[in-house]
Design a protein around this motif. Structure first.
Motif, PDB file in Angstrom:
ATOM      1  N   ILE A 119      53.754  65.489 -39.792  1.00 29.02           N
ATOM      2  CA  ILE A 119      52.956  64.661 -38.866  1.00 29.02           C
ATOM      3  C   ILE A 119      51.629  64.227 -39.482  1.00 29.02           C
ATOM      4  O   ILE A 119      50.767  63.696 -38.801  1.00 29.02           O
ATOM      5  N   THR A 120      51.493  64.466 -40.806  1.00 21.45           N
ATOM      6  CA  THR A 120      50.313  63.948 -41.515  1.00 21.45           C
ATOM      7  C   THR A 120      50.771  62.973 -42.601  1.00 21.45           C
ATOM      8  O   THR A 120      50.226  62.935 -43.697  1.00 21.45           O
ATOM      9  N   GLY A 121      51.799  62.194 -42.289  1.00 22.32           N
ATOM     10  CA  GLY A 121      52.304  61.213 -43.245  1.00 22.32           C
ATOM     11  C   GLY A 121      53.042  61.879 -44.391  1.00 22.32           C
ATOM     12  O   GLY A 121      53.584  62.977 -44.241  1.00 22.32           O
TER      13      GLY A 121
ATOM     14  N   ILE B 100      57.553  71.658 -38.172  1.00 18.37           N
ATOM     15  CA  ILE B 100      56.598  70.555 -38.283  1.00 18.37           C
ATOM     16  C   ILE B 100      55.548  70.927 -39.305  1.00 18.37           C
ATOM     17  O   ILE B 100      54.952  72.008 -39.242  1.00 18.37           O
ATOM     18  N   LEU B 101      55.380  70.036 -40.282  1.00 20.58           N
ATOM     19  CA  LEU B 101      54.465  70.294 -41.394  1.00 20.58           C
ATOM     20  C   LEU B 101      53.171  69.513 -41.190  1.00 20.58           C
ATOM     21  O   LEU B 101      53.193  68.306 -40.935  1.00 20.58           O
ATOM     22  N   ILE B 102      52.063  70.231 -41.290  1.00 22.43           N
ATOM     23  CA  ILE B 102      50.744  69.604 -41.198  1.00 22.43           C
ATOM     24  C   ILE B 102      50.009  69.885 -42.503  1.00 22.43           C
ATOM     25  O   ILE B 102      49.869  71.046 -42.896  1.00 22.43           O
TER      26      ILE B 102
ATOM     27  N   TYR C  16      58.687  75.652 -35.514  1.00 25.01           N
ATOM     28  CA  TYR C  16      57.680  76.281 -36.374  1.00 25.01           C
ATOM     29  C   TYR C  16      56.608  75.252 -36.731  1.00 25.01           C
ATOM     30  O   TYR C  16      56.930  74.153 -37.165  1.00 25.01           O
ATOM     31  N   ILE C  17      55.353  75.639 -36.590  1.00 24.67           N
ATOM     32  CA  ILE C  17      54.248  74.792 -37.054  1.00 24.67           C
ATOM     33  C   ILE C  17      53.736  75.391 -38.352  1.00 24.67           C
ATOM     34  O   ILE C  17      53.183  76.498 -38.363  1.00 24.67           O
ATOM     35  N   MET C  18      53.935  74.664 -39.434  1.00 21.97           N
ATOM     36  CA  MET C  18      53.531  75.145 -40.765  1.00 21.97           C
ATOM     37  C   MET C  18      52.370  74.302 -41.269  1.00 21.97           C
ATOM     38  O   MET C  18      52.419  73.077 -41.221  1.00 21.97           O
ATOM     39  N   VAL C  19      51.314  74.963 -41.749  1.00 14.43           N
ATOM     40  CA  VAL C  19      50.160  74.231 -42.257  1.00 14.43           C
ATOM     41  C   VAL C  19      50.002  74.456 -43.755  1.00 14.43           C
ATOM     42  O   VAL C  19      49.946  75.602 -44.220  1.00 14.43           O
ATOM     43  N   ASP C  20      49.986  73.352 -44.496  1.00 11.55           N
ATOM     44  CA  ASP C  20      49.585  73.398 -45.906  1.00 11.55           C
ATOM     45  C   ASP C  20      48.052  73.486 -45.880  1.00 11.55           C
ATOM     46  O   ASP C  20      47.375  72.513 -45.591  1.00 11.55           O
TER      47      ASP C  20
END
Ligand SMILES: *Cc1c(COP(=O)(O)O)cnc(C)c1O
Length: 416
Positions: A107-109, A171-173, A205-209
């Motif tokens: 969701i951050t391109g 979902i990757l942020i 799952y919300i995954m944050v880089d």
């Protein structure tokens, strides 16, 4: 040399004291957070002992995981020198949590360049795509409600909700801007989107880089509902002294799955010798609040210098920072080369070499970079890189000592 506007670096420095004070306060809070975690877990020199082979009963390894979990306020953590980079840890996390038929949604391109092959955006054997895991993305949208900057972006809430389907598993942020000119998110800016997603489906799952973001604020994304955060130890949390490694922090069940991927389902996180890195991981973490603070101050000074010289910079020196990276639009190739040369000349290591541009795998233009770091590729140390293409952005990171960056600014002031 061009018509440069000469400024007084000491005066610019002084004009930023108030801003530095906010960074000092963040540093203090993070240092206390780290110290508390060390005290709670009763760290002693026994935890530095090198283990070999399977590394059974490596008490240092277990303590490090507990300390990271305490700092991020998560159930568990997997902090290992065996991760060869941030990309490796991000890849392990994606491979651990996704199964054939699942959909991955960013969701951050576009995700960070090095993940293109992992995901299968660029075809490669072993990609998620080859395992029938699909990828979708929702780009950020322009929104300047919170800032004066023209580069502020926000989540496209409507499109995100439309893009979630019954197969969406993760979902990757990406917090940091990567090689784009966008806004880097503060942890608190993720809360709303995470809540909206969880409301639609709490099992996603919300995954944050989290690369480059750690300790730039008093919170981390896990404080606002992220299920798992991933980052590199040759960036912020390594404090400039970790030789290698990365971390994954999050829910117990997620960490367990990641450990099965890193080692084997039969081994999990109970094994793995420490290659004598426990002391570096622990000491690096204790240094990290002040190193990140130095890096942020340096990045802010560089931003301010080029702002005064009427270049476009992002973020502006008076804007909140979600990472340690400053972007300057340098207008042409010669400026990029000159900038990199000046950074390199003022580095502790390899100060005598001249950076040249080259074709880097995964990039569609030549890239020039400067990095005179003790740890190869460490971008918490002073470094910069620039794809040679319009509008000629340079991405500047780090500086373990603010005064090194200030010294660089004196030379930059002469030439720009
Ligand atoms: C640095 C970075 C990574 C991982 O890079 P490595 O060089 O593999 O450690 C991933 N995402 C972002 C946003 C980064 O800045």
């Amino acid at each position: 040399m061009q018509n440069s506007l000469k400024l007084n670096i000491d005066n610019i420095d002084e004009s930023l004291y108030k801003t530095y004070d906010t960074f000092n306060q963040i540093e203090e809070k993070n240092l206390i957070k780290v110290l508390k975690a060390f005290k709670k877990n009763k760290v002693s020199t026994n935890h530095f002992i090198e283990s070999t082979g399977y590394g059974y009963d490596d008490s240092g390894r277990d303590i490090i995981d507990k300390i990271y979990a305490n700092i991020f306020h998560t159930e568990d953590a997997l902090v290992r020198p065996h991760f060869i980079s941030g990309t490796h840890a991000l890849t392990i996390c994606l491979q651990a949590l996704l199964r054939p038929g699942d959909d991955l949604l960013s969701i951050t391109g576009m995700p960070y360049d090095t993940l293109a092959e992992t995901i299968g955006i660029i075809e490669k054997k072993g990609s998620l795509k080859e395992y029938n895991i699909s990828f979708n993305k929702v780009d950020l949208i322009h929104n300047n409600k919170l800032t004066t900057s023209e580069y502020y972006n926000d989540f496209d809430y409507e499109k995100i909700l439309q893009s979630i389907n019954s197969n969406t598993k993760l979902i990757l942020i990406q917090r940091s801007k990567g090689y784009t000119n966008r806004h880097s998110f503060l942890p608190q800016e993720l809360e709303e989107v995470i809540n909206i997603i969880k409301k639609k489906n709490k099992n996603i799952y919300i995954m944050v880089d989290n690369c480059y973001g750690e300790f730039t604020n008093i919170y981390e994304p896990s404080d606002f509902g992220a299920d798992v955060c991933v980052g590199s130890l040759i960036k912020n949390l390594g404090g400039g002294i970790c030789k290698s490694g990365a971390y994954i922090v999050g829910k117990k069940e997620i960490i367990e799955q990641c450990s099965y991927r890193l080692t084997s389902p039969s081994l999990g996180k109970e094994v793995g010798c420490n290659f004598n890195q426990n002391i570096n991981i622990l000491q690096g973490l204790s240094f990290a609040p002040q190193m990140v603070s130095n890096a942020i101050k340096g990045a802010t000074l560089i931003s301010k210098l080029f702002e005064e010289k009427k270049y476009k910079v992002f973020p502006l020196s008076n804007e909140k920072r979600g990472d340690i990276v400053s972007i300057i639009e340098l207008k042409n190739e010669d400026n990029l080369k000159l900038f990199c040369k000046i950074i390199q000349e003022n580095s502790f290591i390899d100060s005598f070499v001249s950076p040249e541009s080259w074709d880097m795998p995964g990039y569609n233009s030549k890239v020039i970079m400067a990095s005179g770091s003790f740890i190869q590729g460490s971008s918490l140390e002073l470094s910069c890189d620039a794809p040679i293409k319009e509008p000629f952005y340079v991405f500047v990171q780090g500086g373990l000592s603010y005064y090194q960056t200030k010294e660089v600014c004196k030379t930059l002031n002469e030439y720009f």
